[in-house]
Design a protein around this motif. Structure first.
Motif, PDB file in Angstrom:
ATOM      1  N   UNK A  26      20.617  33.588  46.237  1.00  0.00           N
ATOM      2  CA  UNK A  26      21.618  34.383  45.526  1.00  0.00           C
ATOM      3  C   UNK A  26      21.714  35.808  46.082  1.00  0.00           C
ATOM      4  N   UNK A  27      20.709  36.220  46.881  1.00  0.00           N
ATOM      5  CA  UNK A  27      20.699  37.580  47.419  1.00  0.00           C
ATOM      6  C   UNK A  27      21.332  37.607  48.807  1.00  0.00           C
ATOM      7  N   UNK A  28      20.598  37.106  49.817  1.00  0.00           N
ATOM      8  CA  UNK A  28      21.115  36.989  51.183  1.00  0.00           C
ATOM      9  C   UNK A  28      20.590  35.672  51.763  1.00  0.00           C
ATOM     10  N   UNK A  29      21.117  35.288  52.919  1.00  0.00           N
ATOM     11  CA  UNK A  29      20.577  34.111  53.610  1.00  0.00           C
ATOM     12  C   UNK A  29      19.220  34.447  54.215  1.00  0.00           C
ATOM     13  N   UNK A  30      18.300  33.471  54.151  1.00  0.00           N
ATOM     14  CA  UNK A  30      16.970  33.661  54.707  1.00  0.00           C
ATOM     15  C   UNK A  30      16.723  32.739  55.884  1.00  0.00           C
ATOM     16  N   UNK A  31      15.846  33.175  56.793  1.00  0.00           N
ATOM     17  CA  UNK A  31      15.441  32.360  57.939  1.00  0.00           C
ATOM     18  C   UNK A  31      14.104  31.720  57.582  1.00  0.00           C
ATOM     19  N   UNK A  32      14.133  30.428  57.257  1.00  0.00           N
ATOM     20  CA  UNK A  32      13.015  29.795  56.553  1.00  0.00           C
ATOM     21  C   UNK A  32      12.177  28.891  57.448  1.00  0.00           C
ATOM     22  N   UNK A  33      10.863  28.888  57.136  1.00  0.00           N
ATOM     23  CA  UNK A  33       9.935  27.987  57.804  1.00  0.00           C
ATOM     24  C   UNK A  33       8.747  27.700  56.910  1.00  0.00           C
ATOM     25  N   UNK A  34       8.035  26.630  57.211  1.00  0.00           N
ATOM     26  CA  UNK A  34       6.832  26.204  56.498  1.00  0.00           C
ATOM     27  C   UNK A  34       5.758  27.289  56.599  1.00  0.00           C
ATOM     28  N   UNK A  35       5.281  27.780  55.459  1.00  0.00           N
ATOM     29  CA  UNK A  35       4.311  28.886  55.495  1.00  0.00           C
ATOM     30  C   UNK A  35       2.994  28.476  56.157  1.00  0.00           C
ATOM     31  N   UNK A  36       2.701  27.182  56.212  1.00  0.00           N
ATOM     32  CA  UNK A  36       1.436  26.726  56.784  1.00  0.00           C
ATOM     33  C   UNK A  36       1.573  26.311  58.254  1.00  0.00           C
ATOM     34  N   UNK A  37       2.762  26.477  58.826  1.00  0.00           N
ATOM     35  CA  UNK A  37       2.985  26.149  60.233  1.00  0.00           C
ATOM     36  C   UNK A  37       3.011  27.434  61.061  1.00  0.00           C
ATOM     37  N   UNK A  38       1.972  27.637  61.854  1.00  0.00           N
ATOM     38  CA  UNK A  38       1.930  28.829  62.698  1.00  0.00           C
ATOM     39  C   UNK A  38       3.110  28.844  63.668  1.00  0.00           C
ATOM     40  N   UNK A  39       3.471  27.663  64.162  1.00  0.00           N
ATOM     41  CA  UNK A  39       4.604  27.558  65.083  1.00  0.00           C
ATOM     42  C   UNK A  39       5.892  28.039  64.421  1.00  0.00           C
TER      43      UNK A  39
END
Length: 320
Positions: A26-39
């Motif tokens: 609802x705020x802005x678009x985010x660039x998302x990834x798995x928090x447990x994936x270092x890659x």
């Protein structure tokens, strides 16, 4: 080229494969990834060109998932979560040992929130891990509030933009940390100060920190167009200062009738702060693509969401 799509199954498959996906909130678009994936997390930092000292926000599907992320929840944090989640509030709390230091810039705290967007909540419910998701823009640039903004930034750098339409609130979440269990605002945002204080009483604002920031969005220069931008309380006088230039004007509710202005955008003709906030970044993107010499932005009344809008404009402005 990145794909704008509403296909949630595709987003899930990509995220499970350690890819990054732009997601709506609802705020802005985010660039998302798995928090447990270092890659995945390194890919977020590298794609954004974001310095590793700047921590990321963890997104979870509900307040019930908080205990998996943090080790201590102050009573006032519980009150705030009950009042504003899902919503535009991020809490910075002591982290569980399982949360990677890469997410938190080596700090013992983690920023976490429950976003208020049906598509992303559905996504989070179906994933076996939380998502780190800073704004889906190159570091210090204007934040994206439409899928097209993200695609214009990254094109071939990401596989997918999950299309949730235009963001309704339009500026980032308000970030609240705790010192001695008392709340402190680290970043003004889409939740007005007055609404927060109605829940927990008077609150301190600690809104800027260049070195080792406690939370995202605390750096002096941020959210900035490529076009040189000036913030002023006297629009007509600032226009005179740039005579002979191609001038773009960004104002709250009243237009300025001056032939020196090349183009102007009124954020809310009816004077609605929430409407102005929701349109702010889209208007900045628009002006930044019009081959202007300068953008002149009008300072807002310094209360409610006006305080948050002024914060964003100050960080974007050449003269702040």
């Amino acid at each position: 080229m990145s794909i704008i799509s509403k296909d949630i199954a595709k987003a899930i498959a990509l995220l499970k494969a350690d890819k990054i996906v732009a997601i709506p909130t609802e705020t802005v678009y985010g660039l998302a990834g798995n928090i447990f994936s270092e890659k995945a997390i390194k890919s977020i930092f590298e794609t954004k060109k974001r310095p590793f000292f700047n921590p990321l926000i963890v997104h979870i599907p509900s307040a019930d998932a908080l205990e998996n992320i943090v080790s201590h929840v102050p009573e006032k944090a519980r009150l705030l979560a009950k009042a504003f989640w899902p919503g535009s509030m991020t809490l910075v709390l002591k982290k569980q040992a399982t949360i990677p230091d890469l997410i938190t810039a080596g700090k013992d705290t983690v920023a976490v929130r429950v976003p208020n967007h049906p598509l992303t909540l559905e996504l989070l419910e179906q994933l076996p891990f939380p998502l780190a998701a800073p704004s889906a823009n190159p570091f210090s640039s204007i934040s994206p509030t439409k899928p097209e903004h993200v695609e214009n930034y990254f094109k071939n750098d990401i596989d997918m933009v999950l299309d949730g339409g235009a963001c309704t609130n339009g500026i980032e979440s308000t970030i609240i940390g705790f010192e001695n269990d008392e709340p402190i605002i680290y970043r003004l945002g889409a939740l007005a100060l007055e609404d927060i204080e109605a829940v927990v009483g008077q609150i301190t604002i600690k809104n800027k920190k260049e070195q080792s920031p406690d939370a995202p969005g605390m750096l002096d220069k941020h959210y900035a167009p490529l076009t040189q931008t000036y913030l002023t309380s006297n629009v007509s006088e600032e226009v005179k200062n740039h005579a002979g230039k191609r001038i773009g004007l960004l104002v709250f509710k009243d237009d300025l009738n001056d032939n020196a202005i090349t183009t102007q955008i009124i954020l809310s003709p009816k004077g609605d702060m929430a409407e102005a906030a929701s349109k702010l970044y889209d208007a900045m993107h628009d002006l930044d693509h019009q081959n202007l010499d300068v953008i002149i932005a009008e300072r807002f009344p310094d209360f409610g969401l006006g305080k948050s809008i002024n914060d964003r404009l100050q960080r974007a402005a050449f003269n702040s």
